[in-house]
Design a protein around this motif. Structure first.
Motif, PDB file in Angstrom:
ATOM      1  N   THR A  76      14.796  -1.929 -15.824  1.00 31.23           N
ATOM      2  CA  THR A  76      15.947  -2.829 -15.814  1.00 31.23           C
ATOM      3  C   THR A  76      16.428  -2.996 -17.244  1.00 31.23           C
ATOM      4  OG1 THR A  76      16.768  -5.051 -15.262  1.00 31.23           O
ATOM      5  CG2 THR A  76      14.508  -4.898 -16.064  1.00 31.23           C
ATOM      6  N   PRO A  77      17.724  -3.142 -17.489  1.00 32.30           N
ATOM      7  CA  PRO A  77      18.123  -3.734 -18.772  1.00 32.30           C
ATOM      8  C   PRO A  77      17.521  -5.140 -18.821  1.00 32.30           C
ATOM      9  CG  PRO A  77      20.010  -2.766 -17.626  1.00 32.30           C
ATOM     10  CD  PRO A  77      18.874  -2.801 -16.631  1.00 32.30           C
ATOM     11  N   ASN A 103      15.323   2.995 -11.660  1.00 29.52           N
ATOM     12  CA  ASN A 103      14.294   2.876 -10.628  1.00 29.52           C
ATOM     13  C   ASN A 103      14.851   2.456  -9.267  1.00 29.52           C
ATOM     14  OD1 ASN A 103      14.859   0.182 -11.115  1.00 29.52           O
ATOM     15  ND2 ASN A 103      12.722  -0.429 -11.419  1.00 29.52           N
ATOM     16  N   SER A 104      16.146   2.107  -9.218  1.00 31.72           N
ATOM     17  CA  SER A 104      16.767   1.724  -7.951  1.00 31.72           C
ATOM     18  C   SER A 104      18.278   1.804  -8.113  1.00 31.72           C
ATOM     19  CB  SER A 104      16.362   0.302  -7.550  1.00 31.72           C
ATOM     20  OG  SER A 104      16.944  -0.642  -8.440  1.00 31.72           O
ATOM     21  N   HIS A 105      18.983   1.722  -6.992  1.00 29.32           N
ATOM     22  CA  HIS A 105      20.443   1.686  -7.058  1.00 29.32           C
ATOM     23  C   HIS A 105      20.926   0.404  -7.713  1.00 29.32           C
ATOM     24  CE1 HIS A 105      21.129   5.362  -4.737  1.00 29.32           C
ATOM     25  NE2 HIS A 105      20.104   5.003  -3.987  1.00 29.32           N
ATOM     26  N   ALA A 106      20.197  -0.683  -7.522  1.00 31.29           N
ATOM     27  CA  ALA A 106      20.562  -1.939  -8.174  1.00 31.29           C
ATOM     28  C   ALA A 106      20.493  -1.795  -9.688  1.00 31.29           C
ATOM     29  CB  ALA A 106      19.641  -3.059  -7.703  1.00 31.29           C
ATOM     30  N   THR A 107      19.448  -1.136 -10.191  1.00 27.64           N
ATOM     31  CA  THR A 107      19.320  -0.933 -11.629  1.00 27.64           C
ATOM     32  C   THR A 107      20.399   0.017 -12.138  1.00 27.64           C
ATOM     33  OG1 THR A 107      16.951  -1.370 -11.590  1.00 27.64           O
ATOM     34  CG2 THR A 107      17.776  -0.096 -13.444  1.00 27.64           C
ATOM     35  N   ARG A 108      20.712   1.039 -11.350  1.00 24.29           N
ATOM     36  CA  ARG A 108      21.794   1.941 -11.748  1.00 24.29           C
ATOM     37  C   ARG A 108      23.095   1.176 -11.956  1.00 24.29           C
ATOM     38  NH1 ARG A 108      24.867   6.495  -8.059  1.00 24.29           N
ATOM     39  NH2 ARG A 108      26.014   7.494  -9.768  1.00 24.29           N
ATOM     40  N   GLU A 109      23.401   0.255 -11.055  1.00 23.96           N
ATOM     41  CA  GLU A 109      24.621  -0.536 -11.186  1.00 23.96           C
ATOM     42  C   GLU A 109      24.590  -1.395 -12.443  1.00 23.96           C
ATOM     43  OE1 GLU A 109      24.924  -2.720  -7.573  1.00 23.96           O
ATOM     44  OE2 GLU A 109      25.307  -0.941  -6.329  1.00 23.96           O
ATOM     45  N   ARG A 110      23.426  -1.943 -12.771  1.00 21.89           N
ATOM     46  CA  ARG A 110      23.315  -2.768 -13.983  1.00 21.89           C
ATOM     47  C   ARG A 110      23.495  -1.931 -15.239  1.00 21.89           C
ATOM     48  NH1 ARG A 110      18.071  -5.960 -11.682  1.00 21.89           N
ATOM     49  NH2 ARG A 110      19.177  -7.232 -10.139  1.00 21.89           N
ATOM     50  N   ILE A 111      22.937  -0.707 -15.253  1.00 20.23           N
ATOM     51  CA  ILE A 111      23.106   0.188 -16.393  1.00 20.23           C
ATOM     52  C   ILE A 111      24.587   0.502 -16.599  1.00 20.23           C
ATOM     53  CG2 ILE A 111      22.672   2.542 -17.224  1.00 20.23           C
ATOM     54  CD1 ILE A 111      19.926   2.359 -15.828  1.00 20.23           C
ATOM     55  N   GLN A 112      25.290   0.782 -15.519  1.00 22.22           N
ATOM     56  CA  GLN A 112      26.722   1.045 -15.621  1.00 22.22           C
ATOM     57  C   GLN A 112      27.476  -0.177 -16.128  1.00 22.22           C
ATOM     58  OE1 GLN A 112      27.189   2.267 -11.498  1.00 22.22           O
ATOM     59  NE2 GLN A 112      27.493   4.412 -12.089  1.00 22.22           N
ATOM     60  N   GLN A 113      27.062  -1.336 -15.664  1.00 20.84           N
ATOM     61  CA  GLN A 113      27.774  -2.571 -16.010  1.00 20.84           C
ATOM     62  C   GLN A 113      27.636  -2.921 -17.481  1.00 20.84           C
ATOM     63  OE1 GLN A 113      26.673  -5.920 -13.551  1.00 20.84           O
ATOM     64  NE2 GLN A 113      27.593  -7.422 -14.935  1.00 20.84           N
ATOM     65  N   VAL A 114      26.407  -2.824 -18.031  1.00 19.03           N
ATOM     66  CA  VAL A 114      26.184  -3.345 -19.380  1.00 19.03           C
ATOM     67  C   VAL A 114      26.177  -2.267 -20.457  1.00 19.03           C
ATOM     68  CG1 VAL A 114      24.942  -5.341 -18.498  1.00 19.03           C
ATOM     69  CG2 VAL A 114      23.646  -3.319 -19.179  1.00 19.03           C
ATOM     70  N   TRP A 115      25.853  -1.020 -20.104  1.00 20.94           N
ATOM     71  CA  TRP A 115      25.801   0.042 -21.110  1.00 20.94           C
ATOM     72  C   TRP A 115      26.865   1.112 -20.913  1.00 20.94           C
ATOM     73  CZ3 TRP A 115      19.854   0.872 -20.230  1.00 20.94           C
ATOM     74  CH2 TRP A 115      19.155  -0.221 -20.754  1.00 20.94           C
ATOM     75  N   ASP A 116      27.605   1.035 -19.808  1.00 18.71           N
ATOM     76  CA  ASP A 116      28.643   2.021 -19.505  1.00 18.71           C
ATOM     77  C   ASP A 116      28.069   3.437 -19.469  1.00 18.71           C
ATOM     78  OD1 ASP A 116      31.205   2.831 -18.838  1.00 18.71           O
ATOM     79  OD2 ASP A 116      31.815   3.116 -20.926  1.00 18.71           O
ATOM     80  N   ARG A 117      26.896   3.573 -18.864  1.00 15.90           N
ATOM     81  CA  ARG A 117      26.265   4.874 -18.684  1.00 15.90           C
ATOM     82  C   ARG A 117      25.879   5.046 -17.216  1.00 15.90           C
ATOM     83  NH1 ARG A 117      23.900   7.587 -22.954  1.00 15.90           N
ATOM     84  NH2 ARG A 117      23.752   9.240 -21.379  1.00 15.90           N
TER      85      ARG A 117
END
Length: 362
Positions: A117-118, A161-175
């Motif tokens: 997670t971030p 590690n999950s689709h939820a974490t993928r969404e957070r990575i996109q949200q805060v790091w734009d990756r």
């Protein structure tokens, strides 16, 4: 790239939790890689040969009880270590939940990052409000955000590690990130059966920290009229024991358990009660591997792992009465269905996926 010049980085190797188990599997997938961590407990990540672990601080148990101290150890270590990697490494694979991809700031060595997670207290305080507890904690959160934004553009590839974490990575790091669910060691639960004549009880199992909501596990036990066992360890042990003493049902708080004892506890429980909002959540999958159902929130990681009405029940909110009313239904679910679901998260498949991801990213 030489396998001998591959490094796995991790924030710390403390008492074995979800992130430590993933580091163990990353080390198994890359058996010639070395593991660097700022702080290593004496028994952290026990499956990794001690000769492979390079730690700036060993036996940090006394100061690691305070998150600010642990974070300070990380902050002072990564700049020096990042510059060292420029000379010693061909590839870095970070196991990241707070700071371990920061070495990318200080080195041009290709970095990959497997993200648990971030850091939630820095980026999502609505999920974890520990950063609001003090001025140093708020300063730490601001530092984490600054460093993450410097590191993220320099990382070659991310896995979540999950689709939820993928969404957070996109949200805060734009990756973007590929999703690779973390593994469990199915062998720990092979052939495991409930202890003879075990009495019904609900189980809460995690680190004793605020967002795990172990107090709510006791609430559910009271609503269902069942004893509760709380297992793990951490800073809130005293508060949990006080809450246990006030409960209207018997509550045991268990610490210092071995992996074998934890596995048996999972097999013995009537159901695992898991109220945390988790990025993935290994413990619910481990409970299913032991043949036991899970009661969890219908959000984030448990939405991806717990099959509603098959391996447990998911709930829209923390309503102890609603959760307690479902305990009998959960107890009647098929143990084999639980084990079958858990089998899809086995370690061999994870290790091969990691090897393929690394090979395809650099």
């Amino acid at each position: 790239m030489s396998p001998d010049r591959t490094f796995i980085t991790a924030e710390w190797l403390s008492e074995t939790g979800g992130s430590e188990r993933v580091v163990e599997q990353l080390a198994a997938a890359l058996p010639r890689a070395r593991v660097f961590t700022p702080v290593a407990f004496a028994h952290g990540a026990p499956s990794i040969d001690r000769s492979r672990i390079h730690a700036a601080f060993r036996h940090p148990e006394p100061v690691m009880r305070r998150r600010e101290a642990a974070a300070a150890m990380n902050a002072v270590t990564w700049p020096t270590w990042g510059r060292t990697l420029a000379r010693r490494a061909d590839l870095v694979l970070a196991s990241h939940h707070m700071s371990s991809h920061w070495t990318a700031i200080y080195s041009d060595v290709p970095h990959l990052s497997y993200v648990h997670t971030p850091a939630r207290y820095a980026w999502f305080p609505e999920l974890d409000d520990r950063a609001s507890s003090s001025v140093p904690a708020r300063a730490l959160s601001a530092h984490i955000r600054r460093m993450d934004l410097k590191a993220a553009p320099r990382v070659v590839a991310y896995a979540a590690n999950s689709h939820a974490t993928r969404e957070r990575i996109q949200q805060v790091w734009d990756r973007d990130a590929v999703v690779i669910h973390p593994p469990i060691d199915l062998e720990r639960f092979a052939g495991l059966e409930p202890s003879p004549d075990v009495a019904p009880f609900l189980l809460g199992l995690s680190r004793f920290i605020t967002y795990k909501r172990l107090d709510f596990v006791i609430d559910v036990g009271e609503a269902a009229g069942l004893p509760v066992k709380i297992a793990g360890g951490g800073a809130l042990e005293g508060e949990l024991r006080e809450r246990a003493a006030r409960a209207s049902v018997p509550v045991e708080v268990l610490t210092g358990l071995s992996d074998v004892q934890v596995a048996q506890l999972l097999a013995d429980c009537t159901a695992l009660v898991y109220p945390a909002v988790e990025d993935f959540g290994l413990v619910p999958v481990e409970a299913m591997a032991a043949g036991r159902p899970v009661l969890a929130l219908d959000v984030a990681g448990t939405r991806e792992t717990v099959q509603h009405g098959v391996t447990g029940f998911r709930f829209p909110e923390l309503d102890a009465r609603a959760w307690g009313d479902r305990v009998a239904d959960a107890a009647a679910l098929s143990a084999q269905d639980c084990r079958t679901r858990a089998a899809s998260f086995g370690a061999p498949a994870f290790r091969q996926t990691i090897v393929d991801w690394v090979a395809g990213s650099v």
